[in-house]
Design a protein around this motif. Structure first.
Motif, mmCIF file in Angstrom:
data_model
loop_
_atom_site.group_PDB
_atom_site.id
_atom_site.type_symbol
_atom_site.label_atom_id
_atom_site.label_comp_id
_atom_site.label_asym_id
_atom_site.label_seq_id
_atom_site.Cartn_x
_atom_site.Cartn_y
_atom_site.Cartn_z
ATOM 1 N N LYS A 1 16.923 -51.809 -4.479
ATOM 2 C CA LYS A 1 16.382 -50.488 -4.165
ATOM 3 C C LYS A 1 15.673 -49.884 -5.356
ATOM 4 N N ARG B 1 19.084 -54.022 -0.467
ATOM 5 C CA ARG B 1 18.907 -53.999 0.981
ATOM 6 C C ARG B 1 18.804 -55.434 1.483
ATOM 7 N N ALA C 1 22.352 -52.727 9.342
ATOM 8 C CA ALA C 1 21.577 -52.402 8.147
ATOM 9 C C ALA C 1 22.219 -51.254 7.377
ATOM 10 N N ARG C 2 22.836 -50.316 8.091
ATOM 11 C CA ARG C 2 23.484 -49.179 7.418
ATOM 12 C C ARG C 2 24.811 -49.589 6.779
ATOM 13 N N TYR D 1 25.278 -54.163 2.720
ATOM 14 C CA TYR D 1 24.377 -54.101 1.579
ATOM 15 C C TYR D 1 24.942 -54.964 0.448
#
Length: 645
Positions: free
Chosen positions: A177, A235, A244-245, A248
């Protein structure tokens, strides 16, 4: 050294010196060297010399049958399993050229066996059914700093979903990120679901502790610009919605640093009758350099090793059930360096001598002690001399096993340290408060010593090197017999071949000892020429086999239960003084936790010898053993194979 050995050495030196001086005076340097060697060969082949010192001989294997032997185990058929895997050879690994041989020391035959995985630096132990359990090995060879072209490192994958795990395939891409750099996973990973945490008093939900998965990732392209220097969140490409939430990655530095060896999870039983590998359930953890030790219930403990991303397994030990062929984790963790020397004690607990063979922090898991595997309690044992030089030391359960005394031999500093110890340390585990005391010293600091228990209760200690992997031409061409009853070393004939890293020894059923391997880092004193793997096998014939006669043993049952007896025939029954039940060795990297010599009570009637096996299942683990009888001169018979169910 005892008086007899001292007198013999003085006599030998006096005679040798006189001849050497005479040759030097008469014939000059060339004939001096030639004459000295010729005289030496004459001396060591004299019957009286062999009767006091034994003899070393190199086995004449045709070149096409030679291999880089890393592991060796004596099978219940009397044959020897020789395992190289890729043999510490990157080219063999890249070509998937993995090697296993079976050698028959009686017939002299050798057979190649198909090898399913790279079993280089695996772990192994004898099973109750006579098979050899083999677990772990090599997934990737190390890359030294400077040879690494793609930045790589550890990615910790987090799953905050408490309802289900998530599986990420090999080739999954992680993009930072903050740094914006993308790295690709080399293997699939299953990340367990998150754990819901509640307040113990109120029952109120507090949080989800994410499930964690560890995976090795690598840059897509070569170059220093793809390195990272700080922690970042990543990500995961390809995930959408809740996945996806909830999922990680977090990674620290991803760099061009050295990459260590990586292990595999694969496990096999080797069947000595069918002479083939049989695949069983893989371990929970990948392991390279693990130790396998049989526990009180007959299950096998697998400990330590480097995992599938090249890091020391974080204390997640597991056991193999020979009945179900499955592995399960122990409920609590305990960390050791790689190839720790772990022995089952007569009370069912595990003794850790502190000996190990390589990887791991210098301040974690290196203190010797008694491990209660059931409770995970660890009781330290004091008194160890040269405590910072236990890496590459050897440990042996002194005979007879009932005495429960262990000897730790030599060793060196952690990693490539030049430190080496000339100490032996002995601990009596039956004492009220066990502690190490020093035994007789070795002549030189010794890393990688080999120790094999002989049927006359002596221990053959041989080989090793003063420096790491024989650097500086430091192999030690010396052998000693240790006598537990007098706590002394006796010098015997010197071996012909130097042995250091990747070497080992094991007792054969005829009472001789086989030595294999050696992987010197360099081939000269100046450390300028690369070393060559020692493929020669050498046999030591102890002095007791050069006496006029030896007892014979025949007949009798092939199976004797613990607490039961069996009767054998021996024309020399009237002079039998000892009976020993000896567990066959499985040796590698100065680690052989299988070998032990158990005293059997016996009675004699005519030409019959009735032997009784002790009842303690921790002393006499289920499996196949060599049964030896010794006469009043200390000469052993050839072994009879006996199974203890």
């Amino acid at each position: 050294m005892n008086d007899r050995a001292g007198r013999r050495r003085a006599r030998r030196l006096a005679i040798g010196t006189a001849v050497v001086l005479a040759l030097a005076g008469m014939n000059g340097p060339w004939l001096y060297r030639f004459g000295t060697e010729k005289y030496h060969q004459y001396q060591i082949n004299k019957p009286e010399y062999k009767a006091e010192n034994g003899k070393w001989e190199i086995v004449d294997f045709p070149e096409k049958y030679r291999q880089n032997t890393i592991h060796a185990a004596l099978l219940r058929t009397g044959k020897v399993l020789l395992v190289a895997g890729s043999g510490n050879n990157q080219d063999n690994f890249d070509a998937k050229k993995f090697d296993t041989r079976i050698w028959d020391p009686v017939k002299g035959t050798i057979k190649k066996v198909p090898t399913p995985k790279d079993l280089f630096c695996t772990g192994h132990t004898q099973l109750a059914n006579g098979n050899l359990l083999i677990a772990g090995g090599t997934k990737r060879y190390e890359k030294l700093k400077g040879d690494v072209t793609k930045a790589g490192g550890l990615m910790i994958v987090h799953n905050e979903n408490p309802d289900q795990p998530i599986t990420l395939p090999a080739g999954t891409k992680f993009t930072g990120k903050e740094n914006g750099k993308t790295f690709v996973s080399k293997d699939p990973v299953v990340v367990e679901r998150a754990t819901k945490v509640f307040d113990k008093k109120t029952g109120k939900f507090l949080r989800n502790d994410p499930g964690l998965g560890r995976i090795y990732v690598e840059a897509q392209k070569s170059g220093a610009k793809y390195q990272t220097g700080t922690q970042d969140n990543y990500r995961i490409q390809g995930l959408t919605g809740a996945d996806a939430r909830n999922t990680y990655g977090i990674a620290q530095k991803i760099a061009l640093d050295k990459k260590d060896f990586q292990g595999i999870r694969d496990a096999f039983e080797f069947d000595p009758v069918a002479e083939k590998y049989i695949k069983v359930d893989p371990m929970k953890e990948a392991r390279w350099y693990p130790t396998l030790t049989t526990l009180s219930d007959g299950k096998v403990l697998s400990v330590s090793g480097l995992d599938d991303i090249g890091q020391l397994v974080p204390g997640k030990n597991e056991v193999f059930d020979p009945k179900t062929k499955k592995w399960t984790y122990l409920p609590k963790v305990r960390q050791f360096p790689t190839y720790p020397a772990l022995f089952l004690m007569q009370n069912g607990k595990v003794f850790y001598s502190g000996s190990n063979a390589g990887y791991g922090p210098d301040n974690v898991g290196r203190v010797p002690g008694i491990w209660d595997v059931d409770t995970n309690k660890f009781t330290k044992i004091p008194g160890l001399s040269d405590a910072n030089e236990m890496e590459t030391s050897g440990t042996v359960l002194l005979p007879p096993a009932q005495d429960e005394k262990f000897m730790v031999i030599g060793g060196g500093g952690v990693g490539e340290s030049k430190l080496s110890s000339n100490r032996t340390r002995i601990v009596d585990m039956k004492a009220d408060s066990p502690k190490f005391v020093d035994g007789p010293t070795l002549e030189k600091g010794t890393r990688y010593p080999q120790a094999s228990i002989l049927p006359d209760d002596s221990v053959l200690v041989s080989g090793g090197s003063e420096d790491y992997r024989g650097r500086g031409d430091s192999n030690i061409l010396q052998a000693r017999l240790y006598h537990p009853d007098t706590n002394t070393f006796e010098s015997v004939a010197d071996p012909l071949v130097g042995r250091n890293y990747h070497s080992g020894s094991l007792l054969l059923p005829d009472g001789r000892v086989m030595f294999f391997g050696s992987d010197s880092l360099y081939g000269d004193k100046a450390n300028t020429k690369p070393g060559v793997f020692e493929q020669r096998i050498e046999i030591y014939t102890p002095p007791y086999l050069y006496r006029d006669s030896r007892p014979s043993l025949s007949g009798g049952p092939q199976t004797i239960a613990r607490g039961a007896s069996g009767t054998f025939t021996s024309p020399q029954a009237s002079v039998i003084k000892k009976v020993r039940l000896m567990r066959p060795s499985a040796s590698t990297h100065v680690t052989d936790v299988d070998q032990r010599s158990i005293e059997l009570k016996f009675t004699v009637s005519g030409d019959k010898v009735k032997v009784t096996v002790p009842e303690n299942k921790n002393l006499v683990q289920s499996g196949w053993y060599m049964l030896f009888v010794d006469d009043d001169q200390g000469t052993p018979s050839k072994a009879q194979w006996v199974r203890v169910p």
